[in-house]
Design a protein around this motif. Sequence first.
Motif, PDB file in Angstrom:
ATOM      1  N   LEU A  60       3.281 111.157 150.825  1.00  0.00           N
ATOM      2  CA  LEU A  60       2.642 109.853 150.567  1.00  0.00           C
ATOM      3  C   LEU A  60       3.214 109.231 149.293  1.00  0.00           C
ATOM      4  N   ARG A  61       3.414 110.074 148.271  1.00  0.00           N
ATOM      5  CA  ARG A  61       3.982 109.534 147.011  1.00  0.00           C
ATOM      6  C   ARG A  61       5.404 109.035 147.241  1.00  0.00           C
ATOM      7  N   GLU A  62       6.156 109.758 148.069  1.00  0.00           N
ATOM      8  CA  GLU A  62       7.536 109.348 148.358  1.00  0.00           C
ATOM      9  C   GLU A  62       7.553 107.973 149.043  1.00  0.00           C
ATOM     10  N   ILE A  63       6.541 107.713 149.866  1.00  0.00           N
ATOM     11  CA  ILE A  63       6.448 106.420 150.564  1.00  0.00           C
ATOM     12  C   ILE A  63       6.101 105.304 149.574  1.00  0.00           C
ATOM     13  N   GLY A  64       5.385 105.666 148.488  1.00  0.00           N
ATOM     14  CA  GLY A  64       4.969 104.651 147.523  1.00  0.00           C
ATOM     15  C   GLY A  64       3.462 104.515 147.412  1.00  0.00           C
ATOM     16  N   VAL A  65       2.741 105.473 147.989  1.00  0.00           N
ATOM     17  CA  VAL A  65       1.281 105.479 147.897  1.00  0.00           C
ATOM     18  C   VAL A  65       0.890 106.235 146.625  1.00  0.00           C
ATOM     19  N   ARG A  66      -0.100 105.739 145.905  1.00  0.00           N
ATOM     20  CA  ARG A  66      -0.564 106.467 144.708  1.00  0.00           C
ATOM     21  C   ARG A  66      -1.593 107.519 145.129  1.00  0.00           C
ATOM     22  N   VAL A  67      -1.360 108.746 144.709  1.00  0.00           N
ATOM     23  CA  VAL A  67      -2.334 109.809 144.996  1.00  0.00           C
ATOM     24  C   VAL A  67      -2.607 110.534 143.684  1.00  0.00           C
ATOM     25  N   GLU A  68      -3.874 110.605 143.331  1.00  0.00           N
ATOM     26  CA  GLU A  68      -4.242 111.329 142.106  1.00  0.00           C
ATOM     27  C   GLU A  68      -5.268 112.390 142.417  1.00  0.00           C
ATOM     28  N   GLU A  69      -5.158 113.481 141.669  1.00  0.00           N
ATOM     29  CA  GLU A  69      -6.117 114.571 141.822  1.00  0.00           C
ATOM     30  C   GLU A  69      -7.242 114.386 140.833  1.00  0.00           C
ATOM     31  N   ASP A  70      -8.483 114.622 141.274  1.00  0.00           N
ATOM     32  CA  ASP A  70      -9.618 114.536 140.363  1.00  0.00           C
ATOM     33  C   ASP A  70     -10.579 115.667 140.730  1.00  0.00           C
ATOM     34  N   GLY A  71     -10.358 116.812 140.169  1.00  0.00           N
ATOM     35  CA  GLY A  71     -11.181 117.982 140.508  1.00  0.00           C
ATOM     36  C   GLY A  71     -10.986 118.353 141.965  1.00  0.00           C
ATOM     37  N   ASP A  72     -12.114 118.321 142.729  1.00  0.00           N
ATOM     38  CA  ASP A  72     -11.986 118.672 144.146  1.00  0.00           C
ATOM     39  C   ASP A  72     -11.807 117.425 145.014  1.00  0.00           C
ATOM     40  N   ALA A  73     -11.334 116.337 144.401  1.00  0.00           N
ATOM     41  CA  ALA A  73     -11.133 115.105 145.172  1.00  0.00           C
ATOM     42  C   ALA A  73      -9.696 114.606 145.026  1.00  0.00           C
ATOM     43  N   LEU A  74      -9.261 113.855 146.025  1.00  0.00           N
ATOM     44  CA  LEU A  74      -7.959 113.194 145.958  1.00  0.00           C
ATOM     45  C   LEU A  74      -8.199 111.693 146.104  1.00  0.00           C
ATOM     46  N   LEU A  75      -7.637 110.924 145.168  1.00  0.00           N
ATOM     47  CA  LEU A  75      -7.784 109.477 145.219  1.00  0.00           C
ATOM     48  C   LEU A  75      -6.507 108.903 145.801  1.00  0.00           C
ATOM     49  N   VAL A  76      -6.645 108.198 146.897  1.00  0.00           N
ATOM     50  CA  VAL A  76      -5.478 107.652 147.596  1.00  0.00           C
ATOM     51  C   VAL A  76      -5.538 106.138 147.492  1.00  0.00           C
ATOM     52  N   ASP A  77      -4.474 105.540 146.987  1.00  0.00           N
ATOM     53  CA  ASP A  77      -4.425 104.087 146.854  1.00  0.00           C
ATOM     54  C   ASP A  77      -3.175 103.572 147.559  1.00  0.00           C
ATOM     55  N   GLY A  78      -3.399 102.931 148.697  1.00  0.00           N
ATOM     56  CA  GLY A  78      -2.260 102.440 149.495  1.00  0.00           C
ATOM     57  C   GLY A  78      -2.031 100.959 149.311  1.00  0.00           C
ATOM     58  N   SER A  79      -2.608 100.380 148.242  1.00  0.00           N
ATOM     59  CA  SER A  79      -2.554  98.922 148.101  1.00  0.00           C
ATOM     60  C   SER A  79      -1.304  98.412 147.397  1.00  0.00           C
ATOM     61  N   TYR A  80      -0.467  99.331 146.885  1.00  0.00           N
ATOM     62  CA  TYR A  80       0.714  98.890 146.132  1.00  0.00           C
ATOM     63  C   TYR A  80       1.832  98.464 147.068  1.00  0.00           C
ATOM     64  N   PRO A  81       2.560  97.396 146.724  1.00  0.00           N
ATOM     65  CA  PRO A  81       3.677  96.958 147.577  1.00  0.00           C
ATOM     66  C   PRO A  81       4.875  97.895 147.408  1.00  0.00           C
ATOM     67  N   GLY A  82       5.892  97.677 148.221  1.00  0.00           N
ATOM     68  CA  GLY A  82       7.149  98.427 148.052  1.00  0.00           C
ATOM     69  C   GLY A  82       7.163  99.757 148.775  1.00  0.00           C
ATOM     70  N   GLN A  83       6.312  99.954 149.783  1.00  0.00           N
ATOM     71  CA  GLN A  83       6.331 101.221 150.531  1.00  0.00           C
ATOM     72  C   GLN A  83       7.593 101.272 151.390  1.00  0.00           C
TER      73      GLN A  83
END
Length: 438
Positions: free
Chosen positions: A288-311
Amino acid sequence: MSLSVKTEGQRRPPDLRLHENAEERLHIFGGRRLRGEIRVSGAKNSAIALMPAALLGDSPSVIENVPRITDVSRYITLLHLLGAEMDCSENTVTIDPQQVTSAALDGEPVRAMRASYYLMGALLGRFHEAHVGMPGGCDLGPRPIDQHLKGFEALGAEVEVQGGLVHLQAKELHGARIYLDVVSVGATINLLLAAARADGQTIIENAAREPEVVDLANFLCAMGAQIRGAGTDTIRIQGVSHLHGAAYSCIPDRIEAGTYMIAAAATKGRLRVSGVIPTHLDPLIAKLREIGVRVEEDGDALLVDGSYPGQHAVDIKTQPYPGFPTDLQQPMTAYLAIVPGTSIITDTIYESRFRHVNELKRMGADIRVQGRTAVVEGVPQLTGAAVTASDLRAGAALLVAGLEAEGETIVDGLIYLDRGYEHFEEKLAAVGAQLQRK
Ligand code: EPU
């Protein structure tokens, strides 16, 4: 060999009261960004390995975080047919295996799913005999069980396949050194089950390293087994004469989590997928990061943000764990269908796991399949259509496609999604998806 085969019982098994209606379809009104939080359920592929493992104990086991899905409901029926006393409340299943017998089992619940074959390992381990129908499951091309049978033979069982049943019989079960010719989750789990109570040491080489294998080994150890090396490619099992029941909780479902992460990216949404073990999702996070999606780890959660352009497009090759999971290949294809550029997806695990592609094409995707490879030319948008799921993860692919598409998508074959995704409509509706079963 003459045996009476159990296909239905006299007493009724506990009922998970799942909503099942093969006539119903899922109507998805797509184009809405997913926003909010989804909590992941327990892992299907762990639950259906832990439940037969409970038969190896001489007292009850309590398994928590079991998803309420039809594969679990079918397993409850199978264990009930064998004589297990069971109690189910919410996501907890209690299994008392004391009255269980090695009765022959066949029929719909055996043939409807792959994991029914874990009863071979569990019953062989406990009674030194098992008579179980050949398993079914999703049609993904040939799915032989030669490695399971080879391993059972190495442990001392005589193997005969007759009348659609696999008959296993051992005078005694003894430890052995078993090299798997292919990395197989099912064979690794089945051999762990059969070897836990065998005499002496078993070594499984070229073992599968999937988290569900580790989960089963941990449960068996909680029951008194001696197992080292689960999660590596060499597992050592020192057989013990008795196992007792244990209380245990299934790991979170990494494939369910991955499906929602992909859906978040595909709808350009922002989703918090919680209750996960992030490292189990490393290969998906990396892609997902390679595609251009932001993924962050927060304890036992993963925050996925697909709103950024340039994928942009990526290449994916499925591999045994810790490689990219074949079970996420199908939903990922649905997402890559709208990512700019040419993505090349190769499934090295299964011969024909591209049945979702024709359905995606009905929605406007531009995909060519050549053997085990799909070449995906990203298009700006999919449009809703009537489509049919042919297997569980094909259903997940069409769910993702319906969520990202413009207009209404009608998915037939909901029975497949119900096999593996607990409360998926409620979970998705709570993060802004518009979907309805009717
Ligand atoms: N294989 C053999 N011989 C064997 C066993 C396997 O050739 O004796 C081959 C298979 O044909 C396949 C490869 O080895 O090409 C891997 O198969 P594996 O045995 O690992 O798969 P499985 O145990 O049948 C489990 C999951 C699948 C998941 C695979 C791979 C369960 C119940 N099923 O299947 O999950 O795709 O591992 O990770 O745990 C799903 O959840 O949708 C699903 C299909």
